[in-house]
Design a protein around this motif. Structure first.
Motif, PDB file in Angstrom:
ATOM      1  N   LYS A 151      29.737  -1.258  29.981  1.00  0.00           N
ATOM      2  CA  LYS A 151      28.985  -2.501  30.122  1.00  0.00           C
ATOM      3  C   LYS A 151      28.891  -3.197  28.778  1.00  0.00           C
ATOM      4  N   PHE A 152      28.857  -4.517  28.822  1.00  0.00           N
ATOM      5  CA  PHE A 152      28.778  -5.295  27.590  1.00  0.00           C
ATOM      6  C   PHE A 152      27.450  -5.037  26.875  1.00  0.00           C
ATOM      7  N   PHE A 153      26.373  -4.949  27.652  1.00  0.00           N
ATOM      8  CA  PHE A 153      25.047  -4.752  27.073  1.00  0.00           C
ATOM      9  C   PHE A 153      24.596  -3.306  27.281  1.00  0.00           C
ATOM     10  N   PRO A 154      24.085  -2.644  26.244  1.00  0.00           N
ATOM     11  CA  PRO A 154      23.569  -1.286  26.421  1.00  0.00           C
ATOM     12  C   PRO A 154      22.309  -1.296  27.267  1.00  0.00           C
ATOM     13  N   ARG A 155      21.979  -0.137  27.818  1.00  0.00           N
ATOM     14  CA  ARG A 155      20.790  -0.064  28.664  1.00  0.00           C
ATOM     15  C   ARG A 155      19.513  -0.364  27.887  1.00  0.00           C
ATOM     16  N   ARG A 194      13.812  -3.148  23.619  1.00  0.00           N
ATOM     17  CA  ARG A 194      14.342  -3.933  24.728  1.00  0.00           C
ATOM     18  C   ARG A 194      15.098  -3.071  25.741  1.00  0.00           C
ATOM     19  N   LYS A 195      14.954  -3.450  27.008  1.00  0.00           N
ATOM     20  CA  LYS A 195      15.739  -2.900  28.096  1.00  0.00           C
ATOM     21  C   LYS A 195      16.672  -3.988  28.619  1.00  0.00           C
ATOM     22  N   ASN A 196      17.919  -3.590  28.941  1.00  0.00           N
ATOM     23  CA  ASN A 196      18.902  -4.532  29.460  1.00  0.00           C
ATOM     24  C   ASN A 196      19.387  -4.063  30.832  1.00  0.00           C
ATOM     25  N   ALA A 197      19.152  -4.879  31.841  1.00  0.00           N
ATOM     26  CA  ALA A 197      19.613  -4.560  33.197  1.00  0.00           C
ATOM     27  C   ALA A 197      20.777  -5.489  33.540  1.00  0.00           C
ATOM     28  N   THR A 198      21.979  -4.919  33.677  1.00  0.00           N
ATOM     29  CA  THR A 198      23.159  -5.721  33.993  1.00  0.00           C
ATOM     30  C   THR A 198      23.098  -6.177  35.448  1.00  0.00           C
ATOM     31  N   LEU A 199      23.061  -7.482  35.663  1.00  0.00           N
ATOM     32  CA  LEU A 199      22.996  -8.058  37.003  1.00  0.00           C
ATOM     33  C   LEU A 199      24.377  -8.319  37.579  1.00  0.00           C
ATOM     34  N   VAL A 200      25.284  -8.817  36.750  1.00  0.00           N
ATOM     35  CA  VAL A 200      26.643  -9.135  37.176  1.00  0.00           C
ATOM     36  C   VAL A 200      27.611  -8.550  36.155  1.00  0.00           C
ATOM     37  N   LYS A 201      28.571  -7.784  36.641  1.00  0.00           N
ATOM     38  CA  LYS A 201      29.594  -7.204  35.785  1.00  0.00           C
ATOM     39  C   LYS A 201      30.936  -7.812  36.162  1.00  0.00           C
ATOM     40  N   GLY A 202      31.345  -8.830  35.431  1.00  0.00           N
ATOM     41  CA  GLY A 202      32.587  -9.527  35.744  1.00  0.00           C
ATOM     42  C   GLY A 202      33.734  -9.073  34.871  1.00  0.00           C
ATOM     43  N   ASP A 203      34.922  -9.613  35.176  1.00  0.00           N
ATOM     44  CA  ASP A 203      36.099  -9.271  34.389  1.00  0.00           C
ATOM     45  C   ASP A 203      36.029  -9.852  32.983  1.00  0.00           C
ATOM     46  N   LYS A 204      35.419 -11.024  32.865  1.00  0.00           N
ATOM     47  CA  LYS A 204      35.363 -11.692  31.566  1.00  0.00           C
ATOM     48  C   LYS A 204      33.946 -11.841  31.025  1.00  0.00           C
ATOM     49  N   VAL A 205      32.956 -11.926  31.926  1.00  0.00           N
ATOM     50  CA  VAL A 205      31.572 -12.189  31.503  1.00  0.00           C
ATOM     51  C   VAL A 205      30.628 -11.244  32.233  1.00  0.00           C
ATOM     52  N   ASP A 206      29.676 -10.667  31.493  1.00  0.00           N
ATOM     53  CA  ASP A 206      28.585  -9.888  32.073  1.00  0.00           C
ATOM     54  C   ASP A 206      27.294 -10.691  31.973  1.00  0.00           C
ATOM     55  N   LEU A 207      26.443 -10.547  32.983  1.00  0.00           N
ATOM     56  CA  LEU A 207      25.136 -11.194  32.984  1.00  0.00           C
ATOM     57  C   LEU A 207      24.075 -10.107  33.036  1.00  0.00           C
ATOM     58  N   ALA A 208      23.129 -10.157  32.095  1.00  0.00           N
ATOM     59  CA  ALA A 208      22.097  -9.123  32.022  1.00  0.00           C
ATOM     60  C   ALA A 208      20.725  -9.750  31.874  1.00  0.00           C
ATOM     61  N   PHE A 209      19.730  -9.069  32.423  1.00  0.00           N
ATOM     62  CA  PHE A 209      18.334  -9.470  32.282  1.00  0.00           C
ATOM     63  C   PHE A 209      17.682  -8.527  31.276  1.00  0.00           C
ATOM     64  N   SER A 210      17.088  -9.102  30.222  1.00  0.00           N
ATOM     65  CA  SER A 210      16.512  -8.311  29.135  1.00  0.00           C
ATOM     66  C   SER A 210      14.998  -8.499  29.091  1.00  0.00           C
ATOM     67  N   TYR A 211      14.314  -7.395  28.854  1.00  0.00           N
ATOM     68  CA  TYR A 211      12.862  -7.432  28.782  1.00  0.00           C
ATOM     69  C   TYR A 211      12.389  -6.259  27.929  1.00  0.00           C
ATOM     70  N   GLY A 212      11.171  -6.343  27.466  1.00  0.00           N
ATOM     71  CA  GLY A 212      10.613  -5.234  26.696  1.00  0.00           C
ATOM     72  C   GLY A 212       9.590  -5.723  25.684  1.00  0.00           C
ATOM     73  N   PRO A 213       8.669  -4.873  25.295  1.00  0.00           N
ATOM     74  CA  PRO A 213       7.598  -5.287  24.391  1.00  0.00           C
ATOM     75  C   PRO A 213       8.071  -5.395  22.944  1.00  0.00           C
TER      76      PRO A 213
END
Length: 351
Positions: A151-155, A194-213
């Motif tokens: 994944k592009f973004f770590p957990r 921060r926590k990163n939850a990958t929502l979309v894992k595409g061939d060229k672009v990943d989309l992730a939702f990030s949150y954390g205190p």
């Protein structure tokens, strides 16, 4: 030179408790151009028409390896890792676009056109034909496990925000207008978990939702010898009666940023945008005098307990990331006369 030996075999192994199942075409010959025994292993079911003149270049072309990879293979087989010549195994991928060259001390026993080997030798041969991956691990080419794309973004990640901050939209009443800040000494610092939850894992672009205190500090460094004074009702910025080396107003907040992040795989570039909300957990003013000595006063200095705003981040995947934050609400409470309408913004690096 030994007589040219050509062997094409179709082998099948059943996968169960260290057994294997795969269709494999093996071509073994003596390459005259490099004077080297070469074994080509091709994992596919396609029929291979052998060229009349057998050499490494023609064999690789027949199994579908492109010209650039054929040139690499010929150079490696001819020269070897240390310039020496030895038995060489070429493992060709199913796509025919990638090859792996592995030098082995022992080749398969061959007599005329028939492989003669015991069951133990066969198992040893299967184990010997292993392919080394990029991380130094090995996979058996007969039963390769599909590699999971990272994944592009770590957990999760930890980062330090470091930048500068300032006020905007200030309209304080006369004569208390000494709220100006030292531009490059007023600092914004934050520690982010921060926590990163990958929502979309595409061939060229990943989309992730990030949150954390995170815990963040506004360090407002006042200009000249100005001083922040709070009488319990109103905060004012006045001239200090003593010359100071520095005078600052510090406000810590516990924030919760929420962001959507885009990861562009080919360019290894990331872009994020979102918002944040924070709660003030303290506050104080501090002066350091030219003549020596310090003075520290704790208090909320009329600051709002809650802040919220917009944030954006952009940068390289494993490099520096730039950030910008802008408070949408007023930094001080509505009843403040001498710090009316002030809003804060911060820019800097996420390390």
């Amino acid at each position: 030179m030994k007589k040219l030996i050509i062997l094409i075999g179709l082998l099948s192994y059943h996968v169960a408790e260290a057994k294997y199942e795969s269709d494999t075409t093996i071509i073994e010959f003596n390459d005259k151009t490099s004077n080297t025994k070469v074994k080509v292993i091709e994992n596919s079911n396609k029929t291979i028409e052998l060229p009349k003149i057998l050499n490494l270049n023609n064999i690789l072309k027949a199994v579908g390896v492109d010209s650039s990879e054929r040139e690499k293979a010929i150079v490696l087989v001819t020269k070897g890792a240390n310039g020496s010549k030895s038995d060489t195994v070429l493992v060709v991928s199913q796509e025919g676009s990638r090859i792996k060259i592995v030098t082995r001390e022992r080749a398969v026993a061959v007599q005329d056109t028939t492989i003669r080997e015991t069951q133990i030798e066969k198992e040893e041969r299967i184990e010997s034909f292993e392919e080394e991956d990029e991380d130094g691990n090995y996979e058996n080419y007969q039963n390769p496990k599909p590699k999971k794309e990272k994944k592009f973004f770590p957990r999760s990640d930890f980062a330090i925000y470091f930048g500068i901050n300032n006020f905007v939209n200030g309209t304080p009443a006369q004569p208390n207008m000494q709220y100006n800040l030292r531009d490059f000494r007023s600092r914004y610092v934050a520690l982010s978990f921060r926590k990163n939850a990958t929502l979309v894992k595409g061939d060229k672009v990943d989309l992730a939702f990030s949150y954390g205190p995170e815990i963040a500090w506004y360090n407002f460094m006042l200009e000249n010898s100005n001083l922040a004074v709070y009488d319990g009702k109103q905060v004012s910025f006045v001239d200090n009666t003593k010359p100071t080396q520095k005078s600052k107003l510090v406000m810590p907040y516990i924030n919760l940023p929420l962001m959507l992040n885009l990861g562009f795989k080919e360019d290894k570039f990331k872009l994020g945008f979102g918002g944040y909300v924070g709660y003030r957990v303290g506050g104080y003013s501090k002066e350091k005098y030219v003549s020596g000595g310090k003075n520290k006063v704790k208090g909320d200095f009329g600051f709002n307990d809650v802040i919220y705003g917009l944030t954006t981040e952009f940068g390289k995947r494993n490099g520096l990331t730039f950030f910008m934050r802008y408070d949408l609400n007023k930094l001080f409470k509505d009843n403040q006369v001498y710090a009316k309408d002030l809003q804060a913004f911060s820019v800097g690096l996420r390390l």
